[in-house]
Design a protein around this motif. Structure first.
Motif, PDB file in Angstrom:
ATOM      1  N   ASN A 292       4.269 -27.255 -38.776  1.00 18.93           N
ATOM      2  CA  ASN A 292       4.437 -25.696 -38.564  1.00 18.93           C
ATOM      3  C   ASN A 292       4.938 -25.373 -38.861  1.00 18.93           C
ATOM      4  N   ASP A 293       6.383 -25.822 -39.142  1.00 18.90           N
ATOM      5  CA  ASP A 293       7.377 -25.029 -39.529  1.00 18.90           C
ATOM      6  C   ASP A 293       8.179 -24.722 -40.184  1.00 18.90           C
ATOM      7  N   THR A 294       6.677 -25.190 -41.659  1.00 17.20           N
ATOM      8  CA  THR A 294       7.255 -25.679 -42.537  1.00 17.20           C
ATOM      9  C   THR A 294       6.168 -24.776 -43.414  1.00 17.20           C
ATOM     10  N   HIS A 295       6.484 -23.564 -44.759  1.00 16.32           N
ATOM     11  CA  HIS A 295       6.469 -23.130 -45.239  1.00 16.32           C
ATOM     12  C   HIS A 295       6.987 -22.951 -47.021  1.00 16.32           C
ATOM     13  N   ILE A 296       6.067 -22.875 -47.835  1.00 23.15           N
ATOM     14  CA  ILE A 296       6.356 -23.124 -49.228  1.00 23.15           C
ATOM     15  C   ILE A 296       5.418 -22.054 -50.098  1.00 23.15           C
ATOM     16  N   THR A 297       6.085 -20.343 -50.174  1.00 18.28           N
ATOM     17  CA  THR A 297       4.990 -19.816 -51.616  1.00 18.28           C
ATOM     18  C   THR A 297       5.762 -19.809 -52.967  1.00 18.28           C
ATOM     19  N   GLY A 298       5.161 -19.814 -53.441  1.00 19.54           N
ATOM     20  CA  GLY A 298       4.373 -19.139 -54.871  1.00 19.54           C
ATOM     21  C   GLY A 298       4.119 -20.033 -55.376  1.00 19.54           C
TER      22      GLY A 298
END
Length: 360
Positions: A292-298
């Motif tokens: 839940n603390d992991t975020h990746i965009t693109g």
């Protein structure tokens, strides 16, 4: 070699073929289901489970297309209720062989591992010890040199197990074995063995004969640039931003940088989250928090599917065999997508060091 060591193997065609009638005759002898494997596949390619004769022609044609040599073999399928268990072996090439216990990688899609953990979920430790001893017997027979992973299918509720293959190399999931043994660096061990150092000096703090693993649990989650809602299709593009977890018992191995372009040239793996705790419930809770603390965009990633996996009661209960992920995927995706939508957007993007040791 396995048969010479009296290690159980599944009945299989002994000669590669491109003739569907050879496979049909084999299946008539040993019964359905069977599994077809390209002789030169790898990474899950060229493998098809055939549950009944009516599916044989189409599935064999697809497997043959994924074989550069256009050849397959077939074997009896051990699928329902079976777990994928592998034993980490280290040898010096002179007959001195050690094991570093086992890992489980039953959470798979298209025969590719998604979540791995150690120790395995097999309740009967005597069965697991038999698997470890089988791996050791084969490794000694060939005077195994360097790192190797001996892979098996192990039934979850009876003592049946079967040898699958040897991967004579470092595995992606070697990290969880390292986490069970603080201070262990398997890459260093591999290099030092190649340089001629003695095995016993490289593993001084690991018992030579113990079959019970250390009192820890470790889990690895593979984050890939794949869209699980589109049959795990690769998603290309540039990494716009990312935030990674950190804390006690949290390790992140990754190659992410802002602007990194994900292409079709290489494997879709972006990062590995390795979580370690003293009990399985603590491990699952910590892994959920890390995800839940992991975020990746693109680019689209497997994060929603991974969140759905860890949130499922069957995963918490360690009740997942090799068929579980694909059979449960729609429900997992619905849950994981909902969880992902509820998460707050991170206020800052991070390139957190892989081995951050701040408090959890």
């Amino acid at each position: 070699m396995a048969e010479e060591c009296k290690v159980p193997v599944l009945p299989a065609l002994q000669t590669p073929t491109d003739n569907v009638e050879d496979v049909r005759r084999f299946a008539a002898q040993i019964g359905w289901p069977i599994i077809i494997k390209a002789v030169d596949g790898g990474g899950g390619r060229g493998i098809r489970i055939v549950r009944e004769e009516g599916d044989l022609d189409g599935l064999m044609e697809r497997a043959l297309r994924e074989s550069p040599r256009g050849l397959i073999f077939a074997e009896k399928a051990a699928i329902d209720g079976y777990r994928h268990v592998e034993v980490q072996i280290v040898g010096d090439g002179a007959g001195n062989v050690r094991h570093l216990w086992e890992r489980e990688c039953s959470i798979q899609r298209r025969f590719q591992k998604v979540v791995e953990f150690a120790p395995s979920s097999i309740r009967n430790r005597g069965v697991v010890e038999g698997v470890i001893e089988a791996a050791m017997c084969m490794a000694r027979k060939v005077s195994y040199l360097s790192l190797g992973t001996f892979e098996f299918l192990v039934h979850s509720s009876n003592p049946d197990f079967y040898f699958l293959e040897v991967n004579p190399r470092l595995q992606v999931e070697h990290t969880i074995t390292e986490s069970l043994c603080p201070g262990l660096d398997l890459v260093k061990v591999q290099l030092c063995l190649a340089a001629g150092q003695e095995l016993d000096t490289l593993l001084p703090n690991i018992s030579r004969n113990a079959l019970i693993p250390p009192p820890l649990h470790s889990l690895q989650i593979r984050i890939t640039a794949e869209d699980a809602t589109a049959n795990w299709a690769l998603n290309t593009g540039a990494i716009a931003s990312f935030a990674l977890p950190f804390g006690n018992g949290v390790r992140v191995d990754h190659h992410l940088t802002p602007g990194l372009v994900v292409k079709t040239d290489f494997d879709s793996l972006l990062a590995k989250l390795i979580i370690t705790a003293s009990t399985w419930p603590d491990l699952v809770a910590k892994a959920i928090r890390a995800l839940n603390d992991t975020h990746i965009t693109g680019v689209k990633t497997s994060l929603p599917a991974l969140r759905g996996i860890l949130a499922h009661p069957a995963f918490t209960a360690q009740a997942c065999d090799t068929q579980w992920l694909e059979s449960t995927l729609p429900a997992l995706l619905a849950t994981g997508t909902s969880i992902t939508a509820s998460l707050p957007t991170p206020t800052s993007q991070s390139t957190t060091p892989s081995f951050a040791q701040s408090s959890s």
